[in-house]
Motif scaffolding. Structure first.
Motif, PDB file in Angstrom:
ATOM      1  N   GLN A  24      66.269 -11.241  62.795  1.00  0.00           N
ATOM      2  CA  GLN A  24      64.871 -11.137  63.561  1.00  0.00           C
ATOM      3  C   GLN A  24      64.857  -9.634  64.070  1.00  0.00           C
ATOM      4  O   GLN A  24      63.784  -9.059  63.756  1.00  0.00           O
ATOM      5  N   ALA A  28      62.195  -6.666  62.999  1.00  0.00           N
ATOM      6  CA  ALA A  28      61.273  -5.899  63.876  1.00  0.00           C
ATOM      7  C   ALA A  28      61.669  -4.442  63.723  1.00  0.00           C
ATOM      8  O   ALA A  28      60.534  -3.784  63.651  1.00  0.00           O
ATOM      9  N   ALA A 138      63.171  -3.781  70.270  1.00  0.00           N
ATOM     10  CA  ALA A 138      62.304  -4.853  69.869  1.00  0.00           C
ATOM     11  C   ALA A 138      61.583  -5.382  71.004  1.00  0.00           C
ATOM     12  O   ALA A 138      61.761  -6.642  71.310  1.00  0.00           O
ATOM     13  N   LEU A 141      59.903  -9.257  71.037  1.00  0.00           N
ATOM     14  CA  LEU A 141      60.518 -10.403  71.245  1.00  0.00           C
ATOM     15  C   LEU A 141      61.030 -11.000  72.528  1.00  0.00           C
ATOM     16  O   LEU A 141      61.150 -12.216  72.610  1.00  0.00           O
TER      17      LEU A 141
END
Length: 301
Positions: A24, A28, A138, A141
């Motif tokens: 993830q 990103a 990021a 998130l």
């Protein structure tokens, strides 16, 4: 969309443990235009992470790790993903760079009250690297403030959230855990060394045994960072499994610290919560709960 500020940042080394978070984060970073390399932890990183990794190294291969960082021009380091297995340091025997650094490693890891993760950060910092967190690379998130899914909490839910939040603050002061559960105006569970998942399973057992007598879905799990917690490597996290366990425990919802907690697989997690009729909210310390209480009806929608 490539972000100009990310494109000018130094190349990042993503040191990846288990779970879906490393991929993830990699997605990103790619979307933001940040240059990075993935170093998979041998025996921990899952198949998808290993497929994307630029190299795979074991626990004792610190010399090879620093050599890779220097060769690829990585100056920033992000440690992400879980570690479930006992570290195997047998590879140190074949790693000259690690052997040469043993005095430094021993000094960094020995003594003091700092957590192991904090000591690992120190190992990178003494070599001149900057350890960053998800908030730095990021932030999208992380949980935002307010209701994050489609299900709205009631005033009763907000009051349970406020009570569990106060319990989390006390836990944090004692450096015990990050989470608490309140049901019907009473704290029924506090997180200890067993972790959040086991605490929620305990809540399900308590309800099944009649120790928690609330009917229907009621009660709130709150998860926050401890005071002075280093969020670069120890971020409070909830994900799809948290939703399943909260449903099994008969809870009405989950509250996490806004900008201080990570929602793993965010879209999947929130959809699972919506489908189960479970609310997910981001809360801030202070006035947010009081404000929510004045605005919310007494029934969940």
């Amino acid at each position: 969309m490539v972000r100009a500020d990310m494109a000018t940042e130094p190349r990042l080394a993503l040191i990846a443990g288990n779970g879906s978070l490393p991929c993830q984060i990699a997605d990103a970073l790619s979307n933001a235009g940040r240059e990075f390399k993935i170093i998979a932890i041998k025996g921990e990183a899952d198949e998808r992470t290993r497929a994307q990794a630029d190299t795979e190294l074991g626990w004792g291969e610190i010399g090879r790790l620093y050599k890779f960082l220097k060769k690829t021009g990585c100056r920033d380091v992000l440690l992400i993903g879980g570690v479930s297995k006992r570290p195997d340091f047998t590879s140190i025997l074949g790693d000259i760079g690690t052997l040469k650094r043993l005095p430094t490693i021993i000094r960094a890891l020995a003594g003091g009250d700092d957590s192991l993760l904090t000591k690992v950060i120190r190992l990178f910092e003494v070599e001149g690297y900057r350890v960053v967190g998800i908030k730095d690379v990021a932030p999208q998130l992380l949980a935002s403030s307010g209701v994050l899914g489609k299900v709205q909490p009631s005033q009763t839910d907000w009051r349970d959230a406020e009570l569990a939040l106060r319990a989390c603050e006390k836990l944090g002061e004692l450096d015990i855990g990050q989470a608490a559960v309140a049901v019907g105006g009473r704290v029924v569970a506090l997180e200890g060394a067993e972790g959040t998942d086991a605490m929620l399973q305990r809540c399900a057992d308590l309800k099944r045994n009649g120790r928690i007598r609330a009917k229907g879905h009621t009660g709130v799990l709150v998860k926050t960072a401890k005071p002075n917690q280093d969020l670069r490597v120890d971020l409070p996290t909830v994900g799809p499994k948290t939703i399943d366990l909260a449903v099994a425990a008969g809870l009405a919802g989950i509250a996490v610290e806004a900008s201080g907690a990570l929602i793993a697989e965010k879209d999947v997690t929130l959809k699972k919560a919506d489908d189960a009729g479970l609310f997910v909210i981001g809360i801030e310390h202070g006035s947010s709960i009081d404000a929510a209480l004045s605005e919310q009806p007494d029934e969940r929608s």
